[in-house]
Design a protein around this motif. Structure first.
Motif, PDB file in Angstrom:
ATOM      1  N   ALA A 197      87.384 -12.713  37.522  1.00  0.00           N
ATOM      2  CA  ALA A 197      87.904 -11.469  36.943  1.00  0.00           C
ATOM      3  C   ALA A 197      86.830 -10.381  36.942  1.00  0.00           C
ATOM      4  N   ILE A 198      85.603 -10.744  36.626  1.00  0.00           N
ATOM      5  CA  ILE A 198      84.514  -9.766  36.632  1.00  0.00           C
ATOM      6  C   ILE A 198      84.362  -9.161  38.022  1.00  0.00           C
ATOM      7  N   ASP A 199      84.345 -10.020  39.041  1.00  0.00           N
ATOM      8  CA  ASP A 199      84.180  -9.532  40.408  1.00  0.00           C
ATOM      9  C   ASP A 199      85.360  -8.667  40.848  1.00  0.00           C
ATOM     10  N   VAL A 200      86.576  -9.142  40.576  1.00  0.00           N
ATOM     11  CA  VAL A 200      87.776  -8.415  40.991  1.00  0.00           C
ATOM     12  C   VAL A 200      87.865  -7.050  40.294  1.00  0.00           C
ATOM     13  N   LEU A 201      87.591  -7.023  39.004  1.00  0.00           N
ATOM     14  CA  LEU A 201      87.712  -5.763  38.263  1.00  0.00           C
ATOM     15  C   LEU A 201      86.584  -4.793  38.586  1.00  0.00           C
ATOM     16  N   ASN A 202      85.409  -5.298  38.881  1.00  0.00           N
ATOM     17  CA  ASN A 202      84.352  -4.396  39.343  1.00  0.00           C
ATOM     18  C   ASN A 202      84.715  -3.793  40.698  1.00  0.00           C
ATOM     19  N   GLY A 203      85.336  -4.594  41.548  1.00  0.00           N
ATOM     20  CA  GLY A 203      85.829  -4.050  42.812  1.00  0.00           C
ATOM     21  C   GLY A 203      86.892  -3.001  42.588  1.00  0.00           C
ATOM     22  N   LEU A 204      87.788  -3.264  41.638  1.00  0.00           N
ATOM     23  CA  LEU A 204      88.847  -2.302  41.327  1.00  0.00           C
ATOM     24  C   LEU A 204      88.262  -1.024  40.731  1.00  0.00           C
ATOM     25  N   LEU A 205      87.247  -1.161  39.894  1.00  0.00           N
ATOM     26  CA  LEU A 205      86.612   0.004  39.285  1.00  0.00           C
ATOM     27  C   LEU A 205      85.991   0.907  40.344  1.00  0.00           C
ATOM     28  N   GLY A 206      85.411   0.287  41.377  1.00  0.00           N
ATOM     29  CA  GLY A 206      84.846   1.085  42.456  1.00  0.00           C
ATOM     30  C   GLY A 206      85.911   1.750  43.310  1.00  0.00           C
ATOM     31  N   ALA A 237     100.485   4.247  31.877  1.00  0.00           N
ATOM     32  CA  ALA A 237      99.328   4.545  32.733  1.00  0.00           C
ATOM     33  C   ALA A 237      99.663   5.691  33.680  1.00  0.00           C
ATOM     34  N   LYS A 238     100.811   5.604  34.310  1.00  0.00           N
ATOM     35  CA  LYS A 238     101.246   6.651  35.238  1.00  0.00           C
ATOM     36  C   LYS A 238     101.392   7.994  34.523  1.00  0.00           C
ATOM     37  N   ALA A 239     101.974   7.973  33.327  1.00  0.00           N
ATOM     38  CA  ALA A 239     102.209   9.215  32.586  1.00  0.00           C
ATOM     39  C   ALA A 239     100.901   9.881  32.162  1.00  0.00           C
ATOM     40  N   SER A 240      99.859   9.088  31.973  1.00  0.00           N
ATOM     41  CA  SER A 240      98.565   9.639  31.564  1.00  0.00           C
ATOM     42  C   SER A 240      97.629   9.851  32.750  1.00  0.00           C
ATOM     43  N   ARG A 241      98.207   9.776  33.954  1.00  0.00           N
ATOM     44  CA  ARG A 241      97.465   9.972  35.200  1.00  0.00           C
ATOM     45  C   ARG A 241      96.365   8.934  35.388  1.00  0.00           C
ATOM     46  N   ARG A 242      96.654   7.728  34.892  1.00  0.00           N
ATOM     47  CA  ARG A 242      95.813   6.575  35.175  1.00  0.00           C
ATOM     48  C   ARG A 242      96.609   5.687  36.130  1.00  0.00           C
ATOM     49  N   SER A 243      96.142   4.462  36.378  1.00  0.00           N
ATOM     50  CA  SER A 243      96.834   3.625  37.350  1.00  0.00           C
ATOM     51  C   SER A 243      96.961   2.192  36.872  1.00  0.00           C
ATOM     52  N   ALA A 244      97.942   1.493  37.445  1.00  0.00           N
ATOM     53  CA  ALA A 244      98.253   0.101  37.114  1.00  0.00           C
ATOM     54  C   ALA A 244      98.236  -0.710  38.406  1.00  0.00           C
ATOM     55  N   TRP A 245      97.633  -1.903  38.359  1.00  0.00           N
ATOM     56  CA  TRP A 245      97.381  -2.660  39.581  1.00  0.00           C
ATOM     57  C   TRP A 245      97.674  -4.149  39.418  1.00  0.00           C
ATOM     58  N   ALA A 246      98.264  -4.738  40.441  1.00  0.00           N
ATOM     59  CA  ALA A 246      98.304  -6.199  40.570  1.00  0.00           C
ATOM     60  C   ALA A 246      97.033  -6.613  41.298  1.00  0.00           C
ATOM     61  N   VAL A 247      96.342  -7.617  40.750  1.00  0.00           N
ATOM     62  CA  VAL A 247      95.095  -8.097  41.339  1.00  0.00           C
ATOM     63  C   VAL A 247      95.166  -9.616  41.472  1.00  0.00           C
ATOM     64  N   GLU A 248      94.420 -10.140  42.425  1.00  0.00           N
ATOM     65  CA  GLU A 248      94.487 -11.580  42.686  1.00  0.00           C
ATOM     66  C   GLU A 248      93.614 -12.351  41.706  1.00  0.00           C
ATOM     67  N   LEU A 249      94.240 -12.834  40.641  1.00  0.00           N
ATOM     68  CA  LEU A 249      93.588 -13.659  39.630  1.00  0.00           C
ATOM     69  C   LEU A 249      94.554 -14.780  39.254  1.00  0.00           C
ATOM     70  N   SER A 280      80.897   4.825  41.882  1.00  0.00           N
ATOM     71  CA  SER A 280      81.865   5.425  40.959  1.00  0.00           C
ATOM     72  C   SER A 280      81.189   6.008  39.723  1.00  0.00           C
ATOM     73  N   GLY A 281      79.909   5.618  39.498  1.00  0.00           N
ATOM     74  CA  GLY A 281      79.195   6.122  38.329  1.00  0.00           C
ATOM     75  C   GLY A 281      79.520   5.389  37.049  1.00  0.00           C
ATOM     76  N   ALA A 282      80.298   4.294  37.113  1.00  0.00           N
ATOM     77  CA  ALA A 282      80.698   3.552  35.928  1.00  0.00           C
ATOM     78  C   ALA A 282      79.752   2.370  35.700  1.00  0.00           C
ATOM     79  N   GLU A 283      79.711   1.895  34.462  1.00  0.00           N
ATOM     80  CA  GLU A 283      78.942   0.700  34.138  1.00  0.00           C
ATOM     81  C   GLU A 283      79.725  -0.527  34.593  1.00  0.00           C
ATOM     82  N   PRO A 284      79.108  -1.424  35.351  1.00  0.00           N
ATOM     83  CA  PRO A 284      79.839  -2.612  35.812  1.00  0.00           C
ATOM     84  C   PRO A 284      80.216  -3.514  34.645  1.00  0.00           C
ATOM     85  N   TYR A 285      81.301  -4.257  34.814  1.00  0.00           N
ATOM     86  CA  TYR A 285      81.755  -5.176  33.775  1.00  0.00           C
ATOM     87  C   TYR A 285      80.921  -6.452  33.797  1.00  0.00           C
ATOM     88  N   LEU A 286      80.616  -6.951  32.591  1.00  0.00           N
ATOM     89  CA  LEU A 286      79.872  -8.185  32.402  1.00  0.00           C
ATOM     90  C   LEU A 286      80.713  -9.140  31.564  1.00  0.00           C
TER      91      LEU A 286
END
Length: 274
Positions: A97-106, A184-196, A16-22
């Protein structure tokens, strides 16, 4: 051979070209009006106790937007976790959370907000949290990251680089989880339920009048072009019937006092969260 989940998440982030979360990228922000509840729940979370997950508390706010925007002004963290004072984060929550959100970022580089429990556009609920009032798990484990149109406000995870500020005109302490998902939707971003999974050591909402009604009316007007919008309590709608039905269903709910109904750590163990 299938790569471990952590490696897969890391590869997706690289692509994705993003910096992973730490771990240092995270903070928790909470609006607090009862230090007894805070100390028995959120502040008792192992990652908070260890100092690995810094906690900022805001007191005396007139509404949740005031509280959370004040919290945003006090931190430069990339990931802001907005949690109710009666939420408990089980052992290992931050690492997960770090693992889940890095997966979501990808998977979804445009993600803006996530949470452990939300509602899809179909009205279906998705998530995995333990609700102390109902004495059961809401949702179920094993679900993939799922797009949602609203959240239960017990915990929201905001990506700081989205530049989002909570709506200062939204009254009271309700429906901001729907507002941020729609923003998020209005700004063309996204909102997600994640398993945490977390424990919500809550008390029942007795009335949908007062502050809830004020927030409902404001949100109905603000997002009128997107109606109907399902939420965890009742659908935002031009019709009055969804709110009437929700109020009718709560007619027998009794106030249970200000004390907590359970020990959050014991509940987390019983739920299999730690």
């Amino acid at each position: 051979m299938v790569a471990p989940a952590e490696s897969t998440a890391g590869l997706m982030v690289q692509l994705s070209g993003a910096e992973p979360y730490l771990a240092d990228d995270f903070c928790v922000i909470a609006a607090v009006n009862d230090h007894g509840i805070l100390d028995e729940c959120l502040a008792r979370s192992p990652d908070v106790v260890s100092g690995q997950l810094p906690l900022t508390i805001i007191e005396g706010a007139a509404d949740m937007a005031e509280a959370y925007n004040a919290g945003l002004a006090r931190t430069a963290a990339r990931i802001c976790v907005f949690a109710h004072q009666d939420v408990y984060l089980p052992v290992g929550w931050l690492d997960r959370a770090i693992d889940v959100l890095n997966g979501l970022l990808g998977e979804a580089p445009d993600w803006m907000v996530a949470g452990p429990y939300g509602v899809q556009s179909s009205g279906a609920h998705v998530g995995c949290v333990w609700d102390v009032t109902m004495d059961r798990e809401l949702g179920e484990s094993g679900f993939p990251p799922t797009p949602v149109v609203s959240f239960d406000e017990l915990l929201l995870i905001l990506r700081r680089d989205a530049g989002f500020q909570f709506d200062a005109s939204l009254p009271s302490f309700h429906l901001y989880g729907t507002d941020v998902a729609q923003a998020a939707k209005a700004s063309r971003r996204s909102a997600w339920a994640v398993e945490l999974p977390v424990v919500h050591n809550n008390r029942p909402i007795v009335s949908l009048a007062g502050g809830y009604l004020d927030a409902y009316r404001y949100m109905r007007a603000k997002w009128r072009d997107e109606l109907p919008i399902p939420t965890t309590i009742c659908e935002l709608s031009r019709s009055p019937f969804p709110l009437w039905r929700a109020r009718w269903r709560r007619r027998g709910v009794k106030h249970r006092g200000d004390s907590l109904q359970a020990d959050a750590c014991q509940v987390a163990k019983r739920a299999g969260y730690e």
